[in-house]
Design a protein around this motif. Structure first.
Motif, mmCIF file in Angstrom:
data_model
loop_
_atom_site.group_PDB
_atom_site.id
_atom_site.type_symbol
_atom_site.label_atom_id
_atom_site.label_comp_id
_atom_site.label_asym_id
_atom_site.label_seq_id
_atom_site.Cartn_x
_atom_site.Cartn_y
_atom_site.Cartn_z
ATOM 1 N N LEU A 83 0.804 -1.227 0.000
ATOM 2 C CA LEU A 83 0.000 0.000 0.000
ATOM 3 C C LEU A 83 0.836 1.275 0.000
ATOM 4 O O LEU A 83 0.411 2.290 -0.553
ATOM 5 C CB LEU A 83 -0.947 0.001 1.197
ATOM 6 C CG LEU A 83 -2.063 -1.053 1.138
ATOM 7 C CD1 LEU A 83 -2.796 -1.132 2.469
ATOM 8 C CD2 LEU A 83 -3.043 -0.717 0.019
ATOM 9 N N GLY A 84 1.972 1.264 0.667
ATOM 10 C CA GLY A 84 2.845 2.430 0.664
ATOM 11 C C GLY A 84 2.306 3.635 1.410
ATOM 12 O O GLY A 84 2.811 4.753 1.244
ATOM 13 N N ARG A 85 1.275 3.439 2.224
ATOM 14 C CA ARG A 85 0.684 4.539 2.974
ATOM 15 C C ARG A 85 -0.185 3.952 4.096
ATOM 16 O O ARG A 85 -0.530 2.769 4.057
ATOM 17 C CB ARG A 85 -0.194 5.420 2.066
ATOM 18 C CG ARG A 85 -1.396 4.670 1.475
ATOM 19 C CD ARG A 85 -1.885 5.363 0.229
ATOM 20 N NE ARG A 85 -3.094 4.785 -0.332
ATOM 21 C CZ ARG A 85 -3.118 3.685 -1.091
ATOM 22 N NH1 ARG A 85 -2.004 3.002 -1.322
ATOM 23 N NH2 ARG A 85 -4.261 3.249 -1.597
ATOM 24 N N LYS A 202 7.678 4.259 -7.889
ATOM 25 C CA LYS A 202 7.377 3.004 -7.207
ATOM 26 C C LYS A 202 5.981 2.527 -7.614
ATOM 27 O O LYS A 202 5.073 3.331 -7.850
ATOM 28 C CB LYS A 202 7.444 3.185 -5.692
ATOM 29 C CG LYS A 202 8.849 3.409 -5.159
ATOM 30 C CD LYS A 202 8.831 3.542 -3.640
ATOM 31 C CE LYS A 202 10.240 3.745 -3.101
ATOM 32 N NZ LYS A 202 10.235 3.914 -1.616
ATOM 33 N N THR A 203 5.818 1.222 -7.702
ATOM 34 C CA THR A 203 4.523 0.620 -7.996
ATOM 35 C C THR A 203 3.832 0.305 -6.681
ATOM 36 O O THR A 203 4.285 -0.551 -5.924
ATOM 37 C CB THR A 203 4.685 -0.661 -8.841
ATOM 38 O OG1 THR A 203 5.282 -0.321 -10.102
ATOM 39 C CG2 THR A 203 3.349 -1.328 -9.083
ATOM 40 N N VAL A 204 2.731 1.021 -6.415
ATOM 41 C CA VAL A 204 2.050 0.929 -5.120
ATOM 42 C C VAL A 204 0.591 0.533 -5.339
ATOM 43 O O VAL A 204 -0.064 1.003 -6.274
ATOM 44 C CB VAL A 204 2.130 2.289 -4.387
ATOM 45 C CG1 VAL A 204 1.272 2.289 -3.126
ATOM 46 C CG2 VAL A 204 3.579 2.615 -4.032
ATOM 47 N N LEU A 205 0.085 -0.316 -4.461
ATOM 48 C CA LEU A 205 -1.305 -0.765 -4.566
ATOM 49 C C LEU A 205 -2.275 0.370 -4.235
ATOM 50 O O LEU A 205 -2.186 0.992 -3.184
ATOM 51 C CB LEU A 205 -1.546 -1.939 -3.614
ATOM 52 C CG LEU A 205 -2.943 -2.569 -3.644
ATOM 53 C CD1 LEU A 205 -3.211 -3.219 -5.005
ATOM 54 C CD2 LEU A 205 -3.077 -3.609 -2.523
ATOM 55 N N VAL A 206 -3.204 0.638 -5.130
ATOM 56 C CA VAL A 206 -4.245 1.636 -4.891
ATOM 57 C C VAL A 206 -5.371 0.991 -4.088
ATOM 58 O O VAL A 206 -5.737 1.450 -3.013
ATOM 59 C CB VAL A 206 -4.796 2.199 -6.220
ATOM 60 C CG1 VAL A 206 -5.919 3.192 -5.948
ATOM 61 C CG2 VAL A 206 -3.676 2.847 -7.025
ATOM 62 N N GLU A 207 -5.940 -0.093 -4.620
ATOM 63 C CA GLU A 207 -6.983 -0.845 -3.930
ATOM 64 C C GLU A 207 -7.261 -2.130 -4.689
ATOM 65 O O GLU A 207 -6.767 -2.331 -5.811
ATOM 66 C CB GLU A 207 -8.271 -0.035 -3.792
ATOM 67 C CG GLU A 207 -8.932 0.319 -5.114
ATOM 68 C CD GLU A 207 -10.202 1.135 -4.929
ATOM 69 O OE1 GLU A 207 -10.513 1.504 -3.793
ATOM 70 O OE2 GLU A 207 -10.873 1.391 -5.939
#
Length: 244
Positions: A83-85, A202-207
Motif C-alpha cells: 500500500l505504501g501509505r 514506485k509501484t504501489v497498490l491503490v486498492e
C-alpha cells in the motif's frame, strides 16, 4: 448457458460494459437476454450469469437465496505491504469531529452512499453526516499517483492490464503485481488489483476490487466474459463454463 445483460429504460445496453459483455458471451455460445429491472427475471437457475450494476448483481444473489460476504475486499491484510501509505477504519462523524482533513475517504460498508474522494474541509461532509447512524469509512493518507493501472486477475493469473489514468509513458512493475497475486491467499476467482506509479517511480497498490461488477476498461469482449463468469460461478457455486 445464458447471460442476462442490463439495459436502460429504452432497452439499450446501460453502458459500454454491458455491450462488451454481450458480445463476449455471445462469442462463446451463450444465449443473451436483456433486462431493465432485476425483478423482471423469473429464471431461478443460478448458473445463468447476471451482467449489470453492483446493486442489481447483489439483488440477484439475494433473490437466489445466496449469502454474500458484506465486507468489500478493498485492502486485504495479505497485501498491506504493497500500500505504501497508512490506511485505517473510522466513521465519517469521527473524522469530522477530529478535524482530520486532506485525507482520502470512501465508504466501508455502504458502498453506494457516496463516491470516495479527498475530504479537504467541513464543506465536504455536508449531507453525509448522520449522528444517529454513523457511516463506517476507510481513510487513507494522500499519495500522488502519476499513472494508475487496473490488473484483471482470473484464477490467480493476469488476464490483462489496462492504464485508466495518468501518464501513458509510465510502466508498471510486473514482478510486484505477480508477488501480490501470490501473497493474496484469500483471493476470489476474479478480481482487480489497481496499482499506481508514484513520484519516485514506485509501484504501489491503490486498492483491490471484486470481479462481479467491474467495468471492462478496454479488455477484449472474450476476456471480459471470462472474467465475469469466473466470479459469478464462484458466488453461486456453479460451473464456470468459460474456465479454459
Amino acid at each position: 448457458m445464458k447471460a442476462y445483460i442490463q439495459t436502460d429504460k429504452s432497452g439499450e445496453f446501460y453502458n459500454v460494459n454491458a455491450f462488451i459483455a454481450n458480445e463476449g458471451f455471445k462469442h462463446f455460445g451463450f444465449e443473451t437476454e436483456k433486462f431493465y429491472r432485476i425483478e423482471e427475471i423469473n429464471d431461478k437457475n443460478p448458473e445463468n450469469v447476471i451482467v449489470g450494476g453492483i446493486g442489481n448483481v447483489r439483488k440477484r444473489l439475494e433473490i437466489l437465496g445466496i449469502t454474500r460476504n458484506q465486507n468489500e475486499i478493498d485492502y486485504p491484510i495479505e497485501l498491506q505491504k504493497y500500500l505504501g501509505r497508512r490506511i485505517w477504519k473510522s466513521t465519517l462523524e469521527t473524522v469530522l469531529a477530529e478535524q482530520k482533513f486532506n485525507i482520502f475517504i470512501k465508504p466501508d460498508i455502504e458502498t453506494k452512499k457516496f463516491t470516495g474522494k479527498v475530504f479537504k474541509n467541513e464543506l465536504d461532509f455536508i449531507g453525509l453526516i448522520d449522528e444517529n447512524s454513523p457511516t463506517k469509512v476507510l481513510c487513507s493518507e494522500i499519495i500522488n499517483f502519476n499513472a494508475e493501472f487496473r490488473c484483471f486477475i482470473r484464477y490467480k493469473e493476469i488476464l490483462d492490464i489496462r492504464r485508466y489514468k495518468g501518464d501513458w509513458n509510465k510502466a508498471i512493475n510486473l514482478e510486484i503485481v505477480k508477488n501480490a497475486i501470490s501473497d493474496f491467499k484469500t483471493q476470489p476467482n476474479s478480481f482487480a488489483l489497481d496499482f499506481g506509479i508514484t513520484d519516485d517511480n514506485k509501484t504501489v497498490l491503490v486498492e483491490v476490487n471484486d470481479g462481479h461488477s467491474l467495468g471492462s476498461y478496454g479488455i477484449s469482449s472474450q476476456n471480459y466474459a471470462k472474467f465475469l463468469s469466473a466470479r459469478w460461478s464462484q458466488l453461486t457455486n456453479t460451473t464456470d463454463y468459460l474456465n479454459f
